[in-house]
Design a protein around this motif. Structure first.
Motif, PDB file in Angstrom:
ATOM      1  N   LEU A  65       0.818  -1.209   0.000  1.00 45.77           N
ATOM      2  CA  LEU A  65       0.000   0.000   0.000  1.00 45.77           C
ATOM      3  C   LEU A  65       0.854   1.262   0.000  1.00 45.77           C
ATOM      4  O   LEU A  65       0.472   2.280  -0.583  1.00 45.77           O
ATOM      5  N   SER A  66       2.001   1.209   0.648  1.00 45.61           N
ATOM      6  CA  SER A  66       2.869   2.384   0.741  1.00 45.61           C
ATOM      7  C   SER A  66       3.836   2.500  -0.435  1.00 45.61           C
ATOM      8  O   SER A  66       4.609   3.462  -0.513  1.00 45.61           O
ATOM      9  N   GLY A  67       3.812   1.504  -1.318  1.00 45.47           N
ATOM     10  CA  GLY A  67       4.670   1.545  -2.490  1.00 45.47           C
ATOM     11  C   GLY A  67       6.120   1.179  -2.216  1.00 45.47           C
ATOM     12  O   GLY A  67       7.001   1.461  -3.036  1.00 45.47           O
ATOM     13  N   GLN A  68       6.383   0.513  -1.095  1.00 46.57           N
ATOM     14  CA  GLN A  68       7.760   0.203  -0.707  1.00 46.57           C
ATOM     15  C   GLN A  68       8.177  -1.229  -0.997  1.00 46.57           C
ATOM     16  O   GLN A  68       9.365  -1.547  -0.932  1.00 46.57           O
ATOM     17  N   ILE A  69       7.230  -2.081  -1.327  1.00 49.96           N
ATOM     18  CA  ILE A  69       7.547  -3.516  -1.388  1.00 49.96           C
ATOM     19  C   ILE A  69       8.572  -3.843  -2.475  1.00 49.96           C
ATOM     20  O   ILE A  69       9.403  -4.744  -2.308  1.00 49.96           O
ATOM     21  N   ASP A  70       8.556  -3.110  -3.576  1.00 49.23           N
ATOM     22  CA  ASP A  70       9.504  -3.391  -4.661  1.00 49.23           C
ATOM     23  C   ASP A  70      10.867  -2.761  -4.419  1.00 49.23           C
ATOM     24  O   ASP A  70      11.787  -2.932  -5.225  1.00 49.23           O
ATOM     25  N   LYS A  71      11.022  -2.043  -3.308  1.00 53.82           N
ATOM     26  CA  LYS A  71      12.297  -1.401  -2.999  1.00 53.82           C
ATOM     27  C   LYS A  71      13.168  -2.235  -2.055  1.00 53.82           C
ATOM     28  O   LYS A  71      14.306  -1.855  -1.775  1.00 53.82           O
ATOM     29  N   LEU A  72      12.642  -3.349  -1.584  1.00 49.73           N
ATOM     30  CA  LEU A  72      13.434  -4.218  -0.714  1.00 49.73           C
ATOM     31  C   LEU A  72      14.695  -4.663  -1.450  1.00 49.73           C
ATOM     32  O   LEU A  72      14.607  -5.150  -2.589  1.00 49.73           O
ATOM     33  N   PRO A  73      15.870  -4.540  -0.831  1.00 50.24           N
ATOM     34  CA  PRO A  73      17.133  -4.813  -1.537  1.00 50.24           C
ATOM     35  C   PRO A  73      17.551  -6.283  -1.523  1.00 50.24           C
ATOM     36  O   PRO A  73      18.739  -6.606  -1.522  1.00 50.24           O
ATOM     37  N   PHE A  74      16.577  -7.177  -1.501  1.00 44.13           N
ATOM     38  CA  PHE A  74      16.839  -8.615  -1.524  1.00 44.13           C
ATOM     39  C   PHE A  74      15.578  -9.295  -2.027  1.00 44.13           C
ATOM     40  O   PHE A  74      14.529  -8.653  -2.187  1.00 44.13           O
ATOM     41  N   LYS A  75      15.644 -10.582  -2.279  1.00 37.27           N
ATOM     42  CA  LYS A  75      14.490 -11.323  -2.776  1.00 37.27           C
ATOM     43  C   LYS A  75      13.640 -11.805  -1.609  1.00 37.27           C
ATOM     44  O   LYS A  75      14.169 -12.171  -0.558  1.00 37.27           O
ATOM     45  N   VAL A  76      12.326 -11.806  -1.802  1.00 37.69           N
ATOM     46  CA  VAL A  76      11.408 -12.201  -0.730  1.00 37.69           C
ATOM     47  C   VAL A  76      10.381 -13.198  -1.246  1.00 37.69           C
ATOM     48  O   VAL A  76       9.805 -13.022  -2.322  1.00 37.69           O
ATOM     49  N   LYS A 249      21.968 -13.503   5.030  1.00 32.73           N
ATOM     50  CA  LYS A 249      20.608 -13.442   5.553  1.00 32.73           C
ATOM     51  C   LYS A 249      20.535 -12.460   6.713  1.00 32.73           C
ATOM     52  O   LYS A 249      19.553 -11.726   6.867  1.00 32.73           O
ATOM     53  N   ALA A 250      21.578 -12.427   7.537  1.00 31.72           N
ATOM     54  CA  ALA A 250      21.607 -11.478   8.650  1.00 31.72           C
ATOM     55  C   ALA A 250      21.537 -10.049   8.133  1.00 31.72           C
ATOM     56  O   ALA A 250      20.847  -9.194   8.710  1.00 31.72           O
ATOM     57  N   ALA A 251      22.246  -9.769   7.053  1.00 31.58           N
ATOM     58  CA  ALA A 251      22.223  -8.431   6.467  1.00 31.58           C
ATOM     59  C   ALA A 251      20.859  -8.119   5.866  1.00 31.58           C
ATOM     60  O   ALA A 251      20.346  -6.990   5.992  1.00 31.58           O
ATOM     61  N   ALA A 252      20.248  -9.095   5.213  1.00 33.00           N
ATOM     62  CA  ALA A 252      18.921  -8.887   4.634  1.00 33.00           C
ATOM     63  C   ALA A 252      17.878  -8.671   5.722  1.00 33.00           C
ATOM     64  O   ALA A 252      16.981  -7.827   5.582  1.00 33.00           O
ATOM     65  N   ILE A 253      18.012  -9.409   6.809  1.00 32.68           N
ATOM     66  CA  ILE A 253      17.081  -9.235   7.934  1.00 32.68           C
ATOM     67  C   ILE A 253      17.220  -7.839   8.522  1.00 32.68           C
ATOM     68  O   ILE A 253      16.231  -7.201   8.874  1.00 32.68           O
ATOM     69  N   ARG A 254      18.463  -7.344   8.620  1.00 38.24           N
ATOM     70  CA  ARG A 254      18.656  -5.971   9.102  1.00 38.24           C
ATOM     71  C   ARG A 254      17.906  -4.977   8.224  1.00 38.24           C
ATOM     72  O   ARG A 254      17.226  -4.071   8.722  1.00 38.24           O
ATOM     73  N   GLU A 255      17.989  -5.150   6.910  1.00 36.13           N
ATOM     74  CA  GLU A 255      17.286  -4.240   6.008  1.00 36.13           C
ATOM     75  C   GLU A 255      15.771  -4.386   6.156  1.00 36.13           C
ATOM     76  O   GLU A 255      15.034  -3.397   6.117  1.00 36.13           O
ATOM     77  N   PHE A 256      15.304  -5.621   6.362  1.00 33.67           N
ATOM     78  CA  PHE A 256      13.865  -5.807   6.526  1.00 33.67           C
ATOM     79  C   PHE A 256      13.362  -5.142   7.799  1.00 33.67           C
ATOM     80  O   PHE A 256      12.255  -4.589   7.820  1.00 33.67           O
ATOM     81  N   VAL A 257      14.148  -5.184   8.866  1.00 33.76           N
ATOM     82  CA  VAL A 257      13.746  -4.521  10.107  1.00 33.76           C
ATOM     83  C   VAL A 257      13.512  -3.033   9.853  1.00 33.76           C
ATOM     84  O   VAL A 257      12.563  -2.435  10.388  1.00 33.76           O
TER      85      VAL A 257
END
Length: 362
Positions: A65-76, A249-257
């Motif tokens: 909804l906020s338009g941020q989902i495609d900006k995640l710097p890793f695959k989900v 994964k630890a780095a990706a989790i940091r970005e997800f937080v």
């Protein structure tokens, strides 16, 4: 792949895992090792090919909804599940990297040999005024205060936030589990309201729209809710220790937080969009129900200091250990404090940034 298909595939894994895990848990007597990662540095950059499987449906919708989902710097890969039982089984099946859950599942996981960490913490700025749960009272139960719970049948879900809340309510009333009859029931859907309405239990913690719907349906017969007066607001991002032991994964989790924290603020500051996009379109609730949930949900607080959160988690561990016969342990081993300042840092300067921290309490 559609969310429904992903959920179906993951469910098939979980069913098999649940069978194996159930057998293993019957004979398990050891606790998780809770690996210390405090001196392990998280990489500063994320490999864009790193993939996380995340169970946090609300945040998924908020990011869309906020338009941020495609900006995640890793695959989900998004998994349509959250909460203790579902996520712990997925962790055991090595099918999930991140889960949204309250504080109790991580405690229960430790006691069942599942090694996990908490990597993010959020609370409510006024938890007594805006509780997650109220205590539902059955028609004819003759309960007007917490002291009236003595000798009553109370719905209980061990390993979940509602179960721990019941024990905390009893402690506040000067009671123990031996002073009441705990009736084990899953705290899903409308199980608790139905059990109350049918007289199966005398009291049960109700959350969400059930706080509104239960007295509307059973009030004419004497059904009601009463406040418990306790903090019940901790929420976390919860991960298997194996995931944060993997550098990428630890780095990706940091970005997800970071994205999680920003999404929490976006939800709080865009109530109309949230009601329409999540409660109505995603959850199928009425607009009236969505407005009720926003009105009673309070505002998020994301601390950059987990000292109080750890201390209050310790109180919960000690109470659960006393009441269930488990061995107490150091709450600090559940928190990966490498992530302590990540969420707050991502929202610095907003109302949800609480600086010194908050959490727990009585």
């Amino acid at each position: 792949m559609s969310r429904a298909l992903r959920a179906a595939l993951l469910a098939s894994v979980l069913i098999g895992s649940a069978v194996l895990t159930g057998c293993a848990d019957n004979s398990a007597t050891t606790t998780a090792s809770s690996k210390d990662l405090s001196d392990v540095e998280i990489p500063t950059t994320v490999d864009p090919d790193t993939e996380l499987t995340i169970g946090s449906p609300e945040i998924e919708v908020a990011l869309k909804l906020s338009g941020q989902i495609d900006k995640l710097p890793f695959k989900v890969t998004w998994a349509n599940l959250s909460g203790g039982p579902q996520c712990s089984e997925a962790f055991r099946a090595n099918s999930l990297d991140v889960c949204a859950a309250a504080e109790i599942p991580s405690i229960h996981a430790h006691w069942t040999g599942l090694d996990t960490k908490l990597v993010a913490a959020a609370f409510r700025t006024d938890p007594i005024k805006n509780p997650i749960y109220e205590l539902g009272i059955a028609p004819g139960a003759d309960i007007d205060s917490l002291a009236d719970l003595r000798g009553k049948k109370i719905a209980y879900s061990p390993g979940q936030a509602q179960g721990a809340l019941v024990l905390r309510i009893l402690a506040k009333a000067g009671l123990t589990k031996d002073d009441v009859r705990l009736v084990e029931l899953p705290s899903t859907g409308d199980v608790y309201p139905t059990a109350l309405g049918g007289g199966q239990v005398d009291a049960a913690p109700l959350g969400g729209v059930n706080i509104k719907r239960y007295p509307a349906k059973y009030g004419k017969d004497g059904g009601k809710t009463i406040p418990h007066g306790l903090r019940d607001d901790p929420s976390h991002l919860w991960v298997p220790t194996a995931s944060v032991s993997d550098p990428q994964k630890a780095a990706a989790i940091r970005e997800f937080v970071k994205y999680w924290a920003r999404a929490e603020v976006w939800i709080d500051t865009h109530p109309k969009e949230w009601i329409e996009g999540y409660y109505v379109k995603d959850q199928g609730l009425s607009r009236e129900d969505g407005e009720y949930l926003v009105r009673t949900g309070g505002h998020p607080a994301i601390p950059g200091d987990w000292t109080r959160a750890v201390a209050d988690q310790q109180k919960t561990i000690d109470l659960l250990a006393k009441e269930t016969g488990k061995e107490s342990f150091d709450a600090g081993i559940l928190f990966d404090r490498r992530y302590e300042k990540v969420g707050a840092g991502a929202i610095a300067g907003t109302a949800a940034d609480t600086g010194a921290g908050t959490g727990g309490g009585s």
